[in-house]
Design a protein around this motif. Structure first.
Motif, PDB file in Angstrom:
ATOM      1  N   HIS A 127      -3.005 -27.702   4.009  1.00 47.66           N
ATOM      2  CA  HIS A 127      -3.333 -26.461   3.290  1.00 47.66           C
ATOM      3  C   HIS A 127      -3.304 -26.709   1.773  1.00 47.66           C
ATOM      4  N   HIS A 128      -2.307 -27.457   1.330  1.00 45.85           N
ATOM      5  CA  HIS A 128      -2.163 -27.804  -0.076  1.00 45.85           C
ATOM      6  C   HIS A 128      -3.407 -28.553  -0.566  1.00 45.85           C
ATOM      7  N   LYS A 129      -3.787 -29.573   0.201  1.00 43.88           N
ATOM      8  CA  LYS A 129      -4.942 -30.399  -0.161  1.00 43.88           C
ATOM      9  C   LYS A 129      -6.224 -29.553  -0.202  1.00 43.88           C
ATOM     10  N   ASP A 130      -6.364 -28.683   0.787  1.00 41.58           N
ATOM     11  CA  ASP A 130      -7.512 -27.783   0.850  1.00 41.58           C
ATOM     12  C   ASP A 130      -7.574 -26.874  -0.381  1.00 41.58           C
ATOM     13  N   SER A 131      -6.413 -26.404  -0.809  1.00 36.67           N
ATOM     14  CA  SER A 131      -6.350 -25.511  -1.980  1.00 36.67           C
ATOM     15  C   SER A 131      -6.810 -26.248  -3.239  1.00 36.67           C
ATOM     16  N   VAL A 132      -6.448 -27.527  -3.358  1.00 38.69           N
ATOM     17  CA  VAL A 132      -6.857 -28.305  -4.537  1.00 38.69           C
ATOM     18  C   VAL A 132      -8.384 -28.424  -4.551  1.00 38.69           C
ATOM     19  N   LEU A 133      -8.964 -28.648  -3.370  1.00 38.60           N
ATOM     20  CA  LEU A 133     -10.417 -28.822  -3.301  1.00 38.60           C
ATOM     21  C   LEU A 133     -11.161 -27.495  -3.506  1.00 38.60           C
ATOM     22  N   ALA A 134     -10.496 -26.375  -3.199  1.00 39.90           N
ATOM     23  CA  ALA A 134     -11.160 -25.068  -3.303  1.00 39.90           C
ATOM     24  C   ALA A 134     -11.007 -24.431  -4.684  1.00 39.90           C
ATOM     25  N   ALA A 135      -9.966 -24.843  -5.425  1.00 37.85           N
ATOM     26  CA  ALA A 135      -9.563 -24.090  -6.626  1.00 37.85           C
ATOM     27  C   ALA A 135     -10.666 -23.983  -7.684  1.00 37.85           C
ATOM     28  N   ARG A 136     -11.467 -25.050  -7.860  1.00 36.52           N
ATOM     29  CA  ARG A 136     -12.442 -25.033  -8.967  1.00 36.52           C
ATOM     30  C   ARG A 136     -13.530 -23.972  -8.769  1.00 36.52           C
ATOM     31  N   PHE A 137     -13.701 -23.496  -7.521  1.00 38.54           N
ATOM     32  CA  PHE A 137     -14.762 -22.516  -7.274  1.00 38.54           C
ATOM     33  C   PHE A 137     -14.443 -21.122  -7.821  1.00 38.54           C
ATOM     34  N   ILE A 138     -13.143 -20.799  -7.985  1.00 37.63           N
ATOM     35  CA  ILE A 138     -12.801 -19.386  -8.245  1.00 37.63           C
ATOM     36  C   ILE A 138     -12.900 -18.969  -9.711  1.00 37.63           C
ATOM     37  N   ARG A 139     -12.993 -19.953 -10.619  1.00 40.76           N
ATOM     38  CA  ARG A 139     -13.128 -19.591 -12.040  1.00 40.76           C
ATOM     39  C   ARG A 139     -14.140 -20.535 -12.688  1.00 40.76           C
ATOM     40  N   GLN A 140     -14.915 -20.014 -13.654  1.00 44.98           N
ATOM     41  CA  GLN A 140     -15.878 -20.902 -14.316  1.00 44.98           C
ATOM     42  C   GLN A 140     -15.213 -21.791 -15.361  1.00 44.98           C
ATOM     43  N   ARG A 141     -13.951 -21.512 -15.702  1.00 47.54           N
ATOM     44  CA  ARG A 141     -13.249 -22.316 -16.716  1.00 47.54           C
ATOM     45  C   ARG A 141     -13.255 -23.795 -16.349  1.00 47.54           C
ATOM     46  N   TYR A 142     -13.650 -24.650 -17.303  1.00 44.20           N
ATOM     47  CA  TYR A 142     -13.763 -26.095 -17.060  1.00 44.20           C
ATOM     48  C   TYR A 142     -12.386 -26.758 -17.115  1.00 44.20           C
ATOM     49  N   THR A 143     -12.049 -27.462 -16.045  1.00 40.00           N
ATOM     50  CA  THR A 143     -10.738 -28.125 -15.944  1.00 40.00           C
ATOM     51  C   THR A 143     -10.924 -29.553 -15.438  1.00 40.00           C
ATOM     52  N   VAL A 144      -9.812 -30.237 -15.233  1.00 35.14           N
ATOM     53  CA  VAL A 144      -9.859 -31.600 -14.703  1.00 35.14           C
ATOM     54  C   VAL A 144     -10.524 -31.641 -13.320  1.00 35.14           C
ATOM     55  N   LEU A 145     -10.439 -30.532 -12.584  1.00 42.94           N
ATOM     56  CA  LEU A 145     -11.094 -30.511 -11.270  1.00 42.94           C
ATOM     57  C   LEU A 145     -12.608 -30.632 -11.444  1.00 42.94           C
ATOM     58  N   ASP A 146     -13.151 -29.993 -12.480  1.00 44.08           N
ATOM     59  CA  ASP A 146     -14.596 -30.087 -12.753  1.00 44.08           C
ATOM     60  C   ASP A 146     -14.959 -31.465 -13.284  1.00 44.08           C
ATOM     61  N   LEU A 147     -14.090 -32.015 -14.131  1.00 38.93           N
ATOM     62  CA  LEU A 147     -14.348 -33.363 -14.646  1.00 38.93           C
ATOM     63  C   LEU A 147     -14.444 -34.349 -13.480  1.00 38.93           C
ATOM     64  N   LEU A 148     -13.464 -34.275 -12.562  1.00 45.60           N
ATOM     65  CA  LEU A 148     -13.463 -35.188 -11.417  1.00 45.60           C
ATOM     66  C   LEU A 148     -14.703 -34.961 -10.554  1.00 45.60           C
ATOM     67  N   ASN A 149     -15.060 -33.675 -10.367  1.00 40.63           N
ATOM     68  CA  ASN A 149     -16.226 -33.367  -9.552  1.00 40.63           C
ATOM     69  C   ASN A 149     -17.511 -33.866 -10.217  1.00 40.63           C
ATOM     70  N   ASP A 150     -17.646 -33.617 -11.526  1.00 38.23           N
ATOM     71  CA  ASP A 150     -18.832 -34.075 -12.260  1.00 38.23           C
ATOM     72  C   ASP A 150     -18.973 -35.591 -12.174  1.00 38.23           C
ATOM     73  N   ALA A 151     -17.838 -36.291 -12.195  1.00 39.17           N
ATOM     74  CA  ALA A 151     -17.872 -37.760 -12.185  1.00 39.17           C
ATOM     75  C   ALA A 151     -17.967 -38.312 -10.758  1.00 39.17           C
ATOM     76  N   GLY A 152     -18.050 -37.414  -9.767  1.00 39.29           N
ATOM     77  CA  GLY A 152     -18.159 -37.850  -8.370  1.00 39.29           C
ATOM     78  C   GLY A 152     -16.862 -38.432  -7.831  1.00 39.29           C
ATOM     79  N   LEU A 153     -15.730 -38.031  -8.423  1.00 34.19           N
ATOM     80  CA  LEU A 153     -14.445 -38.655  -8.084  1.00 34.19           C
ATOM     81  C   LEU A 153     -13.437 -37.702  -7.455  1.00 34.19           C
ATOM     82  N   LEU A 154     -13.823 -36.434  -7.265  1.00 36.45           N
ATOM     83  CA  LEU A 154     -12.821 -35.453  -6.830  1.00 36.45           C
ATOM     84  C   LEU A 154     -12.206 -35.821  -5.472  1.00 36.45           C
ATOM     85  N   ASN A 155     -13.061 -36.140  -4.505  1.00 32.73           N
ATOM     86  CA  ASN A 155     -12.520 -36.449  -3.166  1.00 32.73           C
ATOM     87  C   ASN A 155     -11.653 -37.710  -3.180  1.00 32.73           C
TER      88      ASN A 155
END
Ligand code: ZN
Length: 460
Positions: free
Chosen positions: A409-437
């Motif tokens: 559940h914890h891991k799922d929450s980390v993967l879901a969190a970037r969707f709920i706000r447009q604010r740019y964070t490290v989750l978006d950086l990792l996603n943009d760089a293809g490294l989030l997973n």
């Protein structure tokens, strides 16, 4: 007043002077005696409704009432039962509006989160200022321009003016349950990864760091967090510093016009759990606990990121493999269904989804900026285990397992969190760089900070 108290008060006064909403913030020992004079100067009234629950009334309300009576200020009590736990709901606030209208007095809230939020809403609906006497250093909402209330079961933050005056007596804060002080510490700890997220957004030219709000929070943050053990023991200086941190963060948000100075991906994870209605052993898990766990989680991702070399990224290859906006929206519906959270997340995600050109330019910037960015982040952040140890000393939960959140559940929450706000964070950086997973997989894999724990083992 001791030297440190005088210094702290001088710093606070210089910040409060810039606020349009808050006219006085007094932190110190034995400061309740100043309430009659502050009521007179700042609210120009001799008639108040004292709003508290039974616990808050015993902790400070009775004493405040006696001080007001001495100065012949008229007090009407509006006291809520201690049990069941009072809800921050529009329904409760509406009843309060009626009581305030009947008495004709201005609101004087004696309490922490819920009492402040109910009074904030009730006063704002009547176009009236109000006065706040804090009873715990438990959250950063005292100075915020909004009240998170549930309206027929749906929780949202309703814009309201903050209190005209906040009085925090250290003797009273020290008597609050240690657990509540820990919540405040957890909320302040979130400002560390939130600052890193702003550094990232600034370096990628997405949201520039603001010269007013940034130093207000980040120049003092280490001070606010410095003495977790002393805080847990009720030390007045540590308590004053934490309370100042909670209120100054609120003011930084007022000056900047959004919560960016105080909230990043750590709060996104916390908000997800709060929206799920996370509770443990029948009690809702506090905002500060959720933020502390979110902060540790985001710090662990930074820990992984800072071992990588992003200056060699193949931007074209990343672009070719990235998810389309349509598949992002499918992913949102898979995670959140079709309700309010899903609809809101689709809008937030659309607002930040970069075009191919924008993403290519951003990755180009990232490659060039990476050596300096990595160095800046390394100097700014602290190792995850260090923050974990500080949180533990402050009496804060440091593993989501301790509040019933499984690793999955914890891991799922980390993967879901970037969707709920447009604010740019490290989750978006990792996603943009293809490294989030990869990053999340590493933190949650064997040897990672959130490595799977055998059934029956006790989390640290
Ligand atoms: Zn918060």
């Amino acid at each position: 007043m001791s030297t440190w108290q005088a210094q702290l008060q001088a710093t606070i006064d210089s910040v409060v002077r810039r606020s349009n909403a808050i006219k006085a913030l007094v932190i110190g020992s034995g400061v309740l005696d100043q309430i009659p004079q502050l009521l007179n100067i700042q609210l120009n009234t001799r008639k108040v409704v004292l709003i508290a629950d039974e616990k808050g009334f015993e902790a400070a309300g009775r004493q405040v009432e006696a001080i007001l009576a001495r100065e012949r200020i008229t007090v009407t009590r509006h006291i809520y039962p201690g049990e069941p736990r009072l809800k921050a709901s529009v329904e409760n606030a509406t009843a309060l509006i009626e009581a305030m209208r009947r008495s004709g007095g201005l609101g004087l809230a004696v309490g922490s989160g819920v009492i402040t939020d109910l009074t904030k809403y009730a006063a704002f609906q009547q176009g009236l200022p109000f006065f706040c006497v804090a009873t715990a250093a438990s959250m950063d909402g005292y100075a915020s321009a909004g009240a998170p209330l549930s309206d027929q079961g749906f929780k949202h933050t309703i814009p309201c003016a903050p209190p005209r005056v906040i009085v925090a007596d250290l003797d009273i804060l020290a008597k609050a349950p240690a657990e509540m002080t820990g919540w405040g510490y957890g909320d302040v700890a979130g400002k560390l990864p939130a600052g890193a997220d702003w550094i990232v957004a600034d370096a990628l030219e997405i949201e520039a760091i603001d010269d007013t709000a940034w130093p207000l929070v980040q120049n003092s943050l280490r001070d606010w967090l410095r003495a977790p053990a002393a805080l847990a023991a009720g030390d007045p200086r540590a308590m004053a510093s934490l309370f100042a941190g909670l209120v100054v963060s609120g003011l930084a948000m007022e000056f900047y016009g959004s919560s960016r100075p105080a909230s990043g991906a750590d709060h996104q994870i916390a908000h997800l759990w709060e929206m799920e209605g996370l509770s443990f052993e029948g009690v809702p898990v506090s905002h500060g606990t959720c933020v502390a766990l979110g902060a540790l989680t985001i710090l662990s991702l930074y820990g992984w990121l800072l071992t990588q070399d992003l200056s060699g990224i193949d931007a074209r290859a990343v672009l070719a493999k990235r998810a389309s906006l349509a598949s992002e929206e499918t992913e949102i519906r898979r995670r959140f269904g079709t309700g309010n959270i899903a609809q809101r997340s689709v809008l937030e995600t659309r607002a930040k989804y970069p075009s191919d050109d924008v993403l290519l330019a951003r990755l180009g910037r990232l490659k060039t900026a990476w050596p300096a960015l990595r160095e800046r982040l390394t100097g700014f952040l602290m190792p995850t285990h260090e923050l974990r140890s500080m949180l533990a000393q402050a009496g804060v939960v440091t593993d989501p397992l301790q509040v019933g959140i499984s690793r999955a559940h914890h891991k799922d929450s980390v993967l879901a969190a970037r969707f709920i706000r447009q604010r740019y964070t490290v989750l978006d950086l990792l996603n943009d760089a293809g490294l989030l997973n990869t990053a999340v997989g590493s933190c949650f894999g064997p040897g990672g900070f959130w490595a799977p724990i055998d059934a029956g083992a006790t989390p640290i």
